[in-house]
Design a protein around this motif. Structure first.
Motif, PDB file in Angstrom:
ATOM      1  N   GLY A 182       0.229  50.810  55.626  1.00  0.00           N
ATOM      2  CA  GLY A 182       1.613  51.245  55.465  1.00  0.00           C
ATOM      3  C   GLY A 182       2.625  50.413  56.209  1.00  0.00           C
ATOM      4  N   VAL A 183       2.202  49.336  56.844  1.00  0.00           N
ATOM      5  CA  VAL A 183       3.122  48.477  57.599  1.00  0.00           C
ATOM      6  C   VAL A 183       3.631  47.377  56.679  1.00  0.00           C
ATOM      7  CG1 VAL A 183       3.370  46.929  59.565  1.00  0.00           C
ATOM      8  CG2 VAL A 183       1.935  48.969  59.750  1.00  0.00           C
ATOM      9  N   PRO A 184       4.931  47.243  56.503  1.00  0.00           N
ATOM     10  CA  PRO A 184       5.448  46.164  55.646  1.00  0.00           C
ATOM     11  C   PRO A 184       5.255  44.801  56.310  1.00  0.00           C
ATOM     12  CG  PRO A 184       7.249  47.322  56.726  1.00  0.00           C
ATOM     13  CD  PRO A 184       6.003  48.094  57.051  1.00  0.00           C
ATOM     14  N   ASN A 185       5.131  43.788  55.468  1.00  0.00           N
ATOM     15  CA  ASN A 185       4.977  42.401  55.933  1.00  0.00           C
ATOM     16  C   ASN A 185       3.776  42.236  56.861  1.00  0.00           C
ATOM     17  OD1 ASN A 185       7.336  41.591  54.538  1.00  0.00           O
ATOM     18  ND2 ASN A 185       8.608  42.304  56.252  1.00  0.00           N
ATOM     19  N   ALA A 186       2.693  42.919  56.525  1.00  0.00           N
ATOM     20  CA  ALA A 186       1.459  42.737  57.296  1.00  0.00           C
ATOM     21  C   ALA A 186       0.913  41.335  57.043  1.00  0.00           C
ATOM     22  CB  ALA A 186       0.432  43.789  56.899  1.00  0.00           C
ATOM     23  N   PRO A 187       0.274  40.721  58.028  1.00  0.00           N
ATOM     24  CA  PRO A 187      -0.238  39.354  57.844  1.00  0.00           C
ATOM     25  C   PRO A 187      -1.392  39.316  56.852  1.00  0.00           C
ATOM     26  CG  PRO A 187      -0.950  40.240  59.951  1.00  0.00           C
ATOM     27  CD  PRO A 187       0.023  41.232  59.393  1.00  0.00           C
ATOM     28  N   LYS A 192      -4.084  30.805  65.097  1.00  0.00           N
ATOM     29  CA  LYS A 192      -3.549  29.695  65.885  1.00  0.00           C
ATOM     30  C   LYS A 192      -4.131  29.667  67.295  1.00  0.00           C
ATOM     31  CE  LYS A 192      -0.258  28.031  63.067  1.00  0.00           C
ATOM     32  NZ  LYS A 192      -0.175  26.617  62.631  1.00  0.00           N
ATOM     33  N   LEU A 193      -5.065  30.559  67.567  1.00  0.00           N
ATOM     34  CA  LEU A 193      -5.579  30.699  68.931  1.00  0.00           C
ATOM     35  C   LEU A 193      -6.881  29.932  69.107  1.00  0.00           C
ATOM     36  CD1 LEU A 193      -4.934  34.506  69.589  1.00  0.00           C
ATOM     37  CD2 LEU A 193      -3.393  32.564  69.895  1.00  0.00           C
ATOM     38  N   SER A 194      -7.048  29.400  70.300  1.00  0.00           N
ATOM     39  CA  SER A 194      -8.287  28.722  70.692  1.00  0.00           C
ATOM     40  C   SER A 194      -9.111  29.664  71.562  1.00  0.00           C
ATOM     41  CB  SER A 194      -7.959  27.440  71.461  1.00  0.00           C
ATOM     42  OG  SER A 194      -9.069  26.978  72.196  1.00  0.00           O
ATOM     43  N   TRP A 195     -10.430  29.605  71.396  1.00  0.00           N
ATOM     44  CA  TRP A 195     -11.303  30.513  72.144  1.00  0.00           C
ATOM     45  C   TRP A 195     -11.183  30.287  73.646  1.00  0.00           C
ATOM     46  CZ3 TRP A 195     -13.952  34.839  71.759  1.00  0.00           C
ATOM     47  CH2 TRP A 195     -14.967  35.123  72.676  1.00  0.00           C
ATOM     48  N   TRP A 196     -11.344  29.042  74.077  1.00  0.00           N
ATOM     49  CA  TRP A 196     -11.391  28.763  75.512  1.00  0.00           C
ATOM     50  C   TRP A 196     -10.009  28.775  76.148  1.00  0.00           C
ATOM     51  CZ3 TRP A 196     -16.008  29.384  77.268  1.00  0.00           C
ATOM     52  CH2 TRP A 196     -17.116  29.051  76.496  1.00  0.00           C
ATOM     53  N   ASN A 197      -8.989  28.330  75.425  1.00  0.00           N
ATOM     54  CA  ASN A 197      -7.663  28.190  76.024  1.00  0.00           C
ATOM     55  C   ASN A 197      -6.764  29.402  75.823  1.00  0.00           C
ATOM     56  OD1 ASN A 197      -8.324  25.552  76.829  1.00  0.00           O
ATOM     57  ND2 ASN A 197      -7.665  24.710  74.872  1.00  0.00           N
ATOM     58  N   GLU A 237      -0.719  35.934  68.249  1.00  0.00           N
ATOM     59  CA  GLU A 237      -0.718  35.237  66.957  1.00  0.00           C
ATOM     60  C   GLU A 237       0.704  35.167  66.393  1.00  0.00           C
ATOM     61  OE1 GLU A 237      -2.919  33.586  65.426  1.00  0.00           O
ATOM     62  OE2 GLU A 237      -4.911  34.294  65.979  1.00  0.00           O
ATOM     63  N   ASN A 238       1.418  36.280  66.424  1.00  0.00           N
ATOM     64  CA  ASN A 238       2.788  36.293  65.901  1.00  0.00           C
ATOM     65  C   ASN A 238       3.677  35.326  66.670  1.00  0.00           C
ATOM     66  OD1 ASN A 238       2.164  38.238  63.952  1.00  0.00           O
ATOM     67  ND2 ASN A 238       2.624  39.939  65.341  1.00  0.00           N
ATOM     68  N   ARG A 239       3.468  35.258  67.980  1.00  0.00           N
ATOM     69  CA  ARG A 239       4.277  34.338  68.781  1.00  0.00           C
ATOM     70  C   ARG A 239       3.963  32.891  68.430  1.00  0.00           C
ATOM     71  NH1 ARG A 239       4.324  31.353  73.306  1.00  0.00           N
ATOM     72  NH2 ARG A 239       2.084  31.608  73.634  1.00  0.00           N
ATOM     73  N   ARG A 240       2.678  32.591  68.225  1.00  0.00           N
ATOM     74  CA  ARG A 240       2.291  31.219  67.903  1.00  0.00           C
ATOM     75  C   ARG A 240       2.773  30.810  66.506  1.00  0.00           C
ATOM     76  NH1 ARG A 240      -1.814  28.956  70.988  1.00  0.00           N
ATOM     77  NH2 ARG A 240      -1.603  29.729  73.126  1.00  0.00           N
ATOM     78  N   TRP A 241       2.746  31.748  65.577  1.00  0.00           N
ATOM     79  CA  TRP A 241       3.192  31.421  64.219  1.00  0.00           C
ATOM     80  C   TRP A 241       4.712  31.295  64.145  1.00  0.00           C
ATOM     81  CZ3 TRP A 241       0.429  29.967  60.012  1.00  0.00           C
ATOM     82  CH2 TRP A 241      -0.946  30.161  60.032  1.00  0.00           C
ATOM     83  N   ALA A 242       5.406  31.847  65.119  1.00  0.00           N
ATOM     84  CA  ALA A 242       6.877  31.699  65.215  1.00  0.00           C
ATOM     85  C   ALA A 242       7.583  32.100  63.919  1.00  0.00           C
ATOM     86  CB  ALA A 242       7.233  30.262  65.598  1.00  0.00           C
ATOM     87  N   GLY A 243       7.203  33.273  63.392  1.00  0.00           N
ATOM     88  CA  GLY A 243       7.864  33.779  62.199  1.00  0.00           C
ATOM     89  C   GLY A 243       7.365  33.192  60.898  1.00  0.00           C
ATOM     90  N   GLN A 244       6.383  32.295  60.947  1.00  0.00           N
ATOM     91  CA  GLN A 244       5.872  31.650  59.734  1.00  0.00           C
ATOM     92  C   GLN A 244       4.487  32.158  59.343  1.00  0.00           C
ATOM     93  OE1 GLN A 244       7.875  29.505  58.065  1.00  0.00           O
ATOM     94  NE2 GLN A 244       9.391  29.984  59.652  1.00  0.00           N
ATOM     95  N   ARG A 245       4.074  33.286  59.878  1.00  0.00           N
ATOM     96  CA  ARG A 245       2.742  33.794  59.576  1.00  0.00           C
ATOM     97  C   ARG A 245       2.696  34.309  58.139  1.00  0.00           C
ATOM     98  NH1 ARG A 245      -0.635  38.174  63.334  1.00  0.00           N
ATOM     99  NH2 ARG A 245      -2.726  37.542  62.619  1.00  0.00           N
TER     100      ARG A 245
END
Length: 685
Positions: A325-330, A359-364, A304-312
């Motif tokens: 406790g994780v900063p910038n959690a989605p 951003k993920l598709s189930w089948w692909n 997901e992070n890779r697909r959002w390319a920093g825009q998540r």
């Protein structure tokens, strides 16, 4: 046993109460009670364990209340008359929670509380016979009642909701009155609702039987919780169109369709119609299995992070155990089942923008990632491909070979990766290796009836119409190289034969077309040269490859591949096809020659009959008409012949000349017809 709960009395208390289905309700006005939803700070009564974050079921939450909490809840209930109840379902937990709240009965129900709490956490403890399970019977009955309350416009009728909830409550009280130990099972009850529950159970099981035929199944390795050990499990993936309350239960207890006969431990369900709710893509393992999907959750989040390319989006993070406790959690991560990782759910729709949270598709994307995590990543490091260096290019039949590069796969090992080599998924994957596209997802694996798998010693042979794959389970196995040579030789023979068949097909196309377009131009000699070249090519195909080998193992593989690819029958019928082609073409040429002979013969017959008829008609005409000699005698004997008489004689002669022409043409036509239809040499058998 004596009746502990009076279902009729509990039902009577709800006769004047209205019901609504409002799963997202938060604020409750006074006089409203909500089961499983709502904010506890509202004026109304919110029976919602989600507010505490500690309990998974309403029943356990109410049961665990201390005296002060219970007293405060009772005082709030006495301060307002409940006129409306908002629900999210007719579940066993909702009905039991209402029973605890309204009746105040707690004595002797501790086993029911534990049973329902375990059910809400995903634990099924009733055994294989689901028809005796109180949770299963109540769940399918609740689904049936909820479906009956839904209108054609997909809204819920308030009266039917009340009736459905009351009937579910009565069924639960009948179960409790039947036994205080639900794990002992529910025997047959003299109740119409019990019979309706059994009918609903049969309906749901029928849906499962239909769905399993279209589902994708495979075997995967899944890590145990808090351990690096891995378990080999059956997995099932389904595109669910009609939601089923017991699909997971049926699948996890399916001893028939699962390869291990232990049921499908890992389930993946895709519900396209619920996109954005978090329930559209769900992956789970049986909580009783002790397995964890943490690695898969981490892989999904990384993708997901890779697909959002920093825009998540990460402005309003959803509370999640894994991101505590994780900063910038989605804002919308994949659900981690409160850190248990037994159930993963897709991100929900982003509240601010309405954009999908995933951003993920189930089948692909999701299924290939599950396959990569549970199969490929464990298996491929242990395999070495041995045929890439000398693979011929351009052949129709693909030949592939792998060997195990670890200690013998038959030896007992702590690494369970070798267990995958005994599964149908491994055989299907091997079949896919010798196809044009290697499968990267379980949905792309070839069906079991599309290939044949056979062990010959330590070598597994998987053959199909597109090729063959060999696998040696021991690192150093000389038989693998020998069998690989056989497979390549038979594949070459098959390709050459396929090329020969293409050549014969071209001949079949070319010659009849020439016969139609260029009648009479094809000579027997031309065809004899063509068929001679074809026979020579057939001999080359038959004799180019030796199909007899030194060892019985090699000959078995040769026989199997020839049978699989049809070479057994094709070799025997090769010259028969050539002879048949020769006979057909010679017959076609003979037909053309016969037609030409008939045309020419008919023309000459017409000419001959016309000439013969003219010769026969000549004396007759002389008798009937005055010829030149008779004219001269007539003029000599009768010099006083008038011009009118001479004109009559001339007209008579011209008339008989016309008759002569007609006789010639008529007999010519007769000769043409007689030869065309009755000439023996041109008659067809």
């Amino acid at each position: 046993m004596a009746e502990r709960l009076n279902g009729e009395r509990l039902a009577a208390a709800l006769e004047t109460v209205t019901f609504s289905m409002r799963p997202s309700l938060q604020e409750l006005p006074a006089g409203m009670l909500a089961l499983g939803i709502g904010d506890a700070a509202s004026q109304g009564i919110a029976l919602n364990c989600k507010n505490s974050g500690k309990y998974r079921s309403l029943s356990a939450w109410l049961w665990a209340m201390d005296a002060d909490e219970r007293r405060a809840l009772q005082e709030k209930a006495r301060s307002q008359a409940i006129t409306h109840i908002a629900i999210e379902d007719f579940s066993l937990d909702s009905c039991f929670a209402w029973l605890l709240f309204s009746s105040g009965e707690t004595q002797g129900l501790d086993q029911w509380v534990r049973y329902i709490d375990q059910w809400e956490q995903g634990f099924y403890l009733d055994g294989d016979n689901v028809s005796d399970s109180a949770a299963c019977l109540h769940t399918v009955f609740a689904h049936a009642r909820l479906h009956a309350a839904q209108t054609a416009a997909h809204h819920y009728d308030a009266d039917l909701l009340r009736d459905g909830f009351i009937r579910c409550l009565k069924l639960l009280t009948a179960f409790i009155n039947h036994t205080l130990e639900p794990l002992q099972g529910i025997q047959s009850l003299p109740s119409a609702d019990y019979l309706a529950a059994q009918a609903a159970l049969a309906y749901e099981y029928q849906l499962y039987q239909l769905a399993i035929e279209r589902a994708v199944t495979c075997q995967l390795l899944v890590e145990q919780a808090d351990s690096r050990r891995k378990m080999l499990v059956d997995a099932l993936f389904l595109n669910e169109q009609n939601p089923s309350g017991l699909f997971k239960i049926f699948a996890r207890n399916d001893r028939i369709h699962s390869w291990s006969k232990n049921g499908f431990t890992l389930l993946g369900i895709y519900r396209q119609q619920q996109q954005g709710t978090g329930n559209d893509m769900v992956i789970s393992v049986d909580p009783k299995s002790g397995l964890s999907l943490q690695s898969l959750w981490q892989a999904l989040e990384a993708e997901e992070n890779r697909r959002w390319a920093g825009q998540r989006p990460c402005n309003n993070p959803r509370p999640l155990h894994s991101y505590a406790g994780v900063p910038n959690a989605p804002d919308q991560p994949w659900w981690d089942d409160a850190g248990r990782y037994t159930l993963l759910g897709a991100p929900k729709t982003l509240a601010n923008t309405g954009e999908p949270g995933s951003k993920l598709s189930w089948w692909n994307d999701v299924l290939p990632l599950i396959w990569q995590q549970g199969f490929v990543d464990y298996l491929q490091p242990c395999l070495t491909r041995v045929d890439e260096a000398d693979m011929p290019a351009g052949g129709q039949k693909q030949v592939c070979a792998w060997r195990w590069n670890q200690p013998d796969a038959r030896l007992q090992q702590t690494d369970t990766s070798s267990y995958l080599t005994s599964t149908p998924s491994f055989e299907a994957w091997l079949a896919g290796c010798s196809q044009p596209l290697m499968p990267t997802t379980p949905s792309a694996l070839p069906a079991a009836d599309h290939y044949e798998a056979q062990w010959q010693g330590d070598v597994l042979i998987v053959s199909h119409q597109q090729g063959v794959t060999l696998f040696s389970r021991s690192p150093d196995n000389p038989a693998l190289a020998e069998l690989l040579t056989v497979a390549k030789r038979i594949a070459t023979l098959s390709d050459e034969y396929a090329q020969f068949l293409r050549q014969t097909r071209e001949i079949f196309k070319k010659w009849p077309q020439q016969l139609r377009q260029h009648t009479g131009t094809i000579e027997d000699k031309q065809w004899e040269e063509e068929i001679f070249a074809l026979r020579v090519n057939a001999l080359n195909v038959l004799n180019s490859t030796d199909t007899l080998f030194a060892s019985a193992q090699q000959n078995r593989l040769s026989e199997m591949l020839q049978r699989q690819w049809g070479l057994h029958e094709q070799r025997g019928s090769l010259f028969a096809q050539v002879d048949r082609l020769d006979a057909l073409m010679r017959d076609a040429i003979a037909r053309q020659n016969s037609r030409r002979h008939r045309i020419y013969g008919s023309l000459f017959s017409a000419l001959g009959m016309g000439i013969a008829a003219s010769h026969v008609w000549e004396p007759v005409r002389d008798i009937l008409t005055t010829n030149e000699y008779e004219w001269q005698l007539l003029l000599f004997k009768h010099p006083d012949t008038t011009p009118q008489q001479l004109a009559e004689i001339a007209g008579q002669s011209a008339h008989f000349e016309l008759i002569s022409l007609i006789v010639f043409l008529a007999f010519g036509l007769l000769g043409f017809i007689l030869f065309w239809f009755f000439d023996i040499r041109s008659q067809e058998e």
